[in-house]
Design an enzyme around this catalytic site. Sequence first.
Site, mmCIF file in Angstrom:
data_model
loop_
_atom_site.group_PDB
_atom_site.id
_atom_site.type_symbol
_atom_site.label_atom_id
_atom_site.label_comp_id
_atom_site.label_asym_id
_atom_site.label_seq_id
_atom_site.Cartn_x
_atom_site.Cartn_y
_atom_site.Cartn_z
ATOM 1 N N SER A 128 0.889 -0.862 0.043
ATOM 2 C CA SER A 128 0.410 -0.089 0.400
ATOM 3 C C SER A 128 0.795 1.535 -0.044
ATOM 4 C CB SER A 128 -0.659 -0.051 1.299
ATOM 5 O OG SER A 128 -1.438 1.022 1.374
ATOM 6 N N LYS A 182 -4.295 -6.545 3.050
ATOM 7 C CA LYS A 182 -4.761 -5.861 2.105
ATOM 8 C C LYS A 182 -5.791 -5.321 1.741
ATOM 9 C CE LYS A 182 -2.521 -1.903 -0.551
ATOM 10 N NZ LYS A 182 -3.477 -1.854 -1.137
ATOM 11 N N HIS A 185 -7.448 -3.182 4.794
ATOM 12 C CA HIS A 185 -6.837 -2.026 4.978
ATOM 13 C C HIS A 185 -7.766 -1.170 3.586
ATOM 14 C CE1 HIS A 185 -4.879 1.190 2.378
ATOM 15 N NE2 HIS A 185 -3.828 1.112 3.817
ATOM 16 N N ASN A 186 -8.062 -1.861 2.613
ATOM 17 C CA ASN A 186 -8.449 -0.706 1.421
ATOM 18 C C ASN A 186 -9.966 -1.029 2.205
ATOM 19 O OD1 ASN A 186 -6.247 -1.274 0.207
ATOM 20 N ND2 ASN A 186 -7.485 -1.453 -1.731
ATOM 21 N N GLU A 189 -10.020 2.256 4.162
ATOM 22 C CA GLU A 189 -9.558 3.151 3.102
ATOM 23 C C GLU A 189 -11.219 3.584 2.844
ATOM 24 O OE1 GLU A 189 -6.212 2.345 -0.303
ATOM 25 O OE2 GLU A 189 -7.416 2.965 -1.069
HETATM 26 C C1 6PG Z 1 -2.925 1.427 -2.012
HETATM 27 C C2 6PG Z 1 -4.499 1.833 -2.680
HETATM 28 C C3 6PG Z 1 -4.312 1.234 -3.550
HETATM 29 C C4 6PG Z 1 -6.052 1.396 -4.340
HETATM 30 C C5 6PG Z 1 -7.031 0.728 -4.498
HETATM 31 C C6 6PG Z 1 -7.734 1.474 -4.518
HETATM 32 O O1 6PG Z 1 -3.254 0.677 -0.468
HETATM 33 O O2 6PG Z 1 -2.341 1.768 -2.090
HETATM 34 O O3 6PG Z 1 -5.521 0.879 -1.748
HETATM 35 O O4 6PG Z 1 -3.973 -0.378 -3.719
HETATM 36 O O5 6PG Z 1 -6.075 2.863 -4.183
HETATM 37 O O6 6PG Z 1 -6.152 -0.066 -6.015
HETATM 38 O O7 6PG Z 1 -8.086 1.551 -5.784
HETATM 39 P P1 6PG Z 1 -10.545 2.093 -5.963
HETATM 40 O O8 6PG Z 1 -10.782 2.184 -5.130
HETATM 41 O O9 6PG Z 1 -10.570 1.821 -7.476
HETATM 42 O O10 6PG Z 1 -10.762 0.630 -5.325
#
Ligand code: 6PG
Length: 478
Positions: A128, A182, A185-186, A189
Amino acid sequence: MSAHIGVTGLAVMGANLARNFARNGYTVALHNRSAAKTDTLLENYGDEGDFIRTETLAELVEALEKPRRVLIMVKAGGPVDSVIDQLVPLLDEGDIVIDAGNSHYEDTRRREAALAEKGLHFVGIGVSGGEEGALLGPSIMPGGSRESYDSLGPMLEKIAAKYDGDPCCRWVGTDGAGHFVKMVHNGIEYADMQVIGEASDLLRSAAGLEPAQQAEVFTEWNKGPLSSFLIEITAEVLAHQDAKTGKPFIDVVVDSAGQKGTGRWTVVSALELGSPVSGIAESVFARGLSSQRDQRELAQDILAGHEDRIQVPEGFVDDVRQALFASKLVSYAQGIDMLTAAATEYGWDLKLDEIASLWRAGCIIRAELLDDIMKAYADEDKPANLLFAPAFAAAIADAVPAWRRVVATAVQLGIPVPVFSSSLAYYDGLRRKRLPAALTQGLRDLFGAHTYRRIDTEGTFHTLWSGDKSEVSAVDTH
Ligand code: 6PG
């Protein structure tokens, strides 16, 4: 000279990881399907370290010291399988294949098992931090065998982001654990970004602050407990003016949020694990709704709002800050709950304090808060829910009055705040002594004889609803 590591797939992320290894003193063998990308990298950055140019995977494998380490950075899904299929016949027992893309953890589990049968290590690593992180120091979440980490770990730790000198890279668990962490994590995010969006919408639509004014508010918020990368870049995006029109940049961007899928995976997986990640789910749904532009257009003329013309409460901007903080805490709590459920389901010994420590620098959700989260789980007495850790229970209790005012105000004004409100519902749901689930059980028993348990007697029961309504012992199907 043999290379310490080979990198195949030299789009920006792969190229930047390769450069990061080279800048840290490793010799890196480079490969890309079309050699043009390899040459561009060498032309522009060849003097950053020691690179070996290769044109075929066979040459790449040939260039590596043993046990070989080959890092794949190609599009998740079929392309990863295709590279693996080409690589495997070229490798020897003990070699390590690394997938640094955003692969689904189930794919990683499958690939790891298949390669283990051939005596090869397959390591799915979550990376990430975007393009810049890949180059300057990402947060790295490696899975795979412990043994492979002994050989690979020191290199990953060297290129990773550092928090107070501590590398944001640690082995998190076997097979797909790295990619699972991960993925979560997303999910967090997504929720982090959605709560920021909800706050911004309220600041504008309820408190009347234009984007440039909001940028100042976010800059201020970034100095307190909300301090994080996403809050910092929110101020930057809000302050940005469109060169073409002179308008705030966000006013000329189409309000449909894209998604590559990791947020959706998080929610699908949480549903399977029975983990109530409501805030994360709402943030994925919010992107979905934003993308239904045709329906949203039609709704303008069809759906009535009947908003209340209320005055926003005094101190509203600070209320929003507190609601944002509380909702953010809830999404971290939900993400962590999901990690706990997955650890049991997949037999991973996930160390929550270590995972929080990996997220303190380099990654997209890096935030001051994560150091406190790490400390909460480093305690002997681990909280069953992040919100139960004394420091967080107190912090969220402080925010609750403001949080309720914000959600109530948003509802009255007709401003959707799906994550603010669902996070508050989660908080209240956890606190509630009795939930209406007892009624759900009654209904399920009536229409489907699904049975229920009683609060006062062990066992499973069924009421003869269509008979004399007496209660009988039953086989558990609740
Ligand atoms: C990171 C991000 C990266 C990317 C993802 C999410 O941790 O560096 O999460 O992996 O931004 O692909 O993208 P989307 O918003 O398109 O799902």
